[in-house]
Write an enzyme that holds these catalytic residues in place. Structure first.
Site, PDB file in Angstrom:
ATOM      1  NE  ARG A 197      -2.615   1.033   3.528  1.00  0.00           N
ATOM      2  CZ  ARG A 197      -3.351   0.817   4.609  1.00  0.00           C
ATOM      3  NH1 ARG A 197      -4.607   0.430   4.488  1.00  0.00           N
ATOM      4  NH2 ARG A 197      -2.843   0.977   5.813  1.00  0.00           N
ATOM      5  CE  LYS A 248      -2.225   4.850   7.439  1.00  0.00           C
ATOM      6  NZ  LYS A 248      -3.366   5.472   8.096  1.00  0.00           N
ATOM      7  CD  GLU A 251     -11.784   6.167   4.522  1.00  0.00           C
ATOM      8  OE1 GLU A 251     -11.253   5.046   4.576  1.00  0.00           O
ATOM      9  OE2 GLU A 251     -11.202   7.164   4.081  1.00  0.00           O
TER      10      GLU A 251
END
Ligand code: PMP
Length: 282
Positions: free
Chosen positions: A52, A149, A182
């Site tokens: 990620r 992120k 989310e």
């Protein structure tokens, strides 16, 4: 709390100054990070976190230093030697020092920080249950950055503040189209009828590693799963709601916008997912 910190592979003493004030991570949020767990000194799903991080870095056009893997391994080994058991390990990768303006330097010298924080024992189940509020801050499902992120986390900071100001413990964000996206730093699951439902990546979520682990657990237990867009009303009408994240694992939500979810107690599917997750992490 014990914090062990390495900057570009060098162990940082507690009193030492670290990253430059001209670092683009600091001035522009130009970088990515990962937070992963050490359970009894072993990193949980390290490969997934590194993948990620690499994907986010590639969206930003940042090169991941070859030293990343060895730096993490060295930090984990040092933490284990120093008696750190359960901990959070954060990797922060920035584009390094920049000139005024947005254009990146011709040759980037990335900054890589590895920090390990020891964690207290987790809150016993089911005292983890929290209340949540659907806030006004939205996730932008059209931006490629929503699935990364990056260091720009102020949407989440403000979302959490809005929820807290309204007396709830965490925030749930919708996407621009008005679907559930989310939590401020977590993914959302609901149990509707007997099906576990979670929003897809097209709703602006960060594809959570705990979310993936919970989907694995649910599949292995024969729980029906749907990955689909959720209307906000479905949260309020759900049998169960829970959030997932690396730091908070599986966290039941027993009230949304002041409305009690079903009986107001964590439900059986949430419990089964939490139990299965506890087995996975060992
Ligand atoms: N969404 C956001 C915005 C997050 O910050 C996090 C925490 N990393 C998550 C979801 C959950 O992801 P993970 O399970 O990988 O921690």
């Amino acid at each position: 709390v014990t914090a062990l910190v390495w900057v570009n592979g060098r162990r940082q003493r507690r009193t030492e100054r670290g990253v430059s004030p001209l670092d683009r991570g600091f001035t522009l949020g130009d970088g990515v990070f990962e937070t992963l767990r050490l359970y009894a000194g072993a990193a949980f799903r390290l490969e997934a976190h590194l993948r990620r991080l690499a994907r986010g870095a590639s969206v930003l056009g940042l090169e991941v230093p070859a030293s990343l893997g060895p730096d993490i391994a060295r930090a984990v080994a040092a933490a284990t030697r120093e008696g750190v058991g359960d901990a959070a390990l954060r990797v922060t990768l920035t584009r390094g020092i920049g000139a005024p303006g947005l254009a990146p330097p011709a040759v980037a010298h990335p900054t890589l920080v590895v920090a390990i924080h020891s964690l207290d024992a987790p809150t016993p189940w089911p005292e983890r249950a929290i209340t949540a509020r659907i806030v006004s801050v939205r996730r932008n499902e059209h931006s490629p950055l929503s699935s990364c992120k990056t260091l720009a986390f102020t949407d989440s900071v403000v979302a959490l503040a809005e929820a807290r100001a309204a007396g709830a413990e965490d925030a749930i964000l919708l996407d621009a189209a008005g679907h559930v996206s989310e939590g401020s730093a977590s993914n959302v699951f609901v149990v509707s009828d007997d099906t576990l439902v979670t929003p897809p990546e097209s709703c602006g979520i960060l594809p959570g590693i705990t979310r993936a682990a919970v989907l694995d657990v649910a599949a292995s237990r024969g729980i029906a799963i749907e990955v689909r867009a959720l209307e906000p009303e479905e949260l309020l009408l759900a049998r169960e709601v829970f959030l997932t994240s690396t730091l908070r694992e599986i966290t039941p939500v027993v009230r949304v916008d002041g409305t009690r979810i079903a009986s107001g107690e964590p439900g059986p599917v949430t419990a089964a997912c939490a139990e299965g997750f506890a087995r996975l992490r060992g």
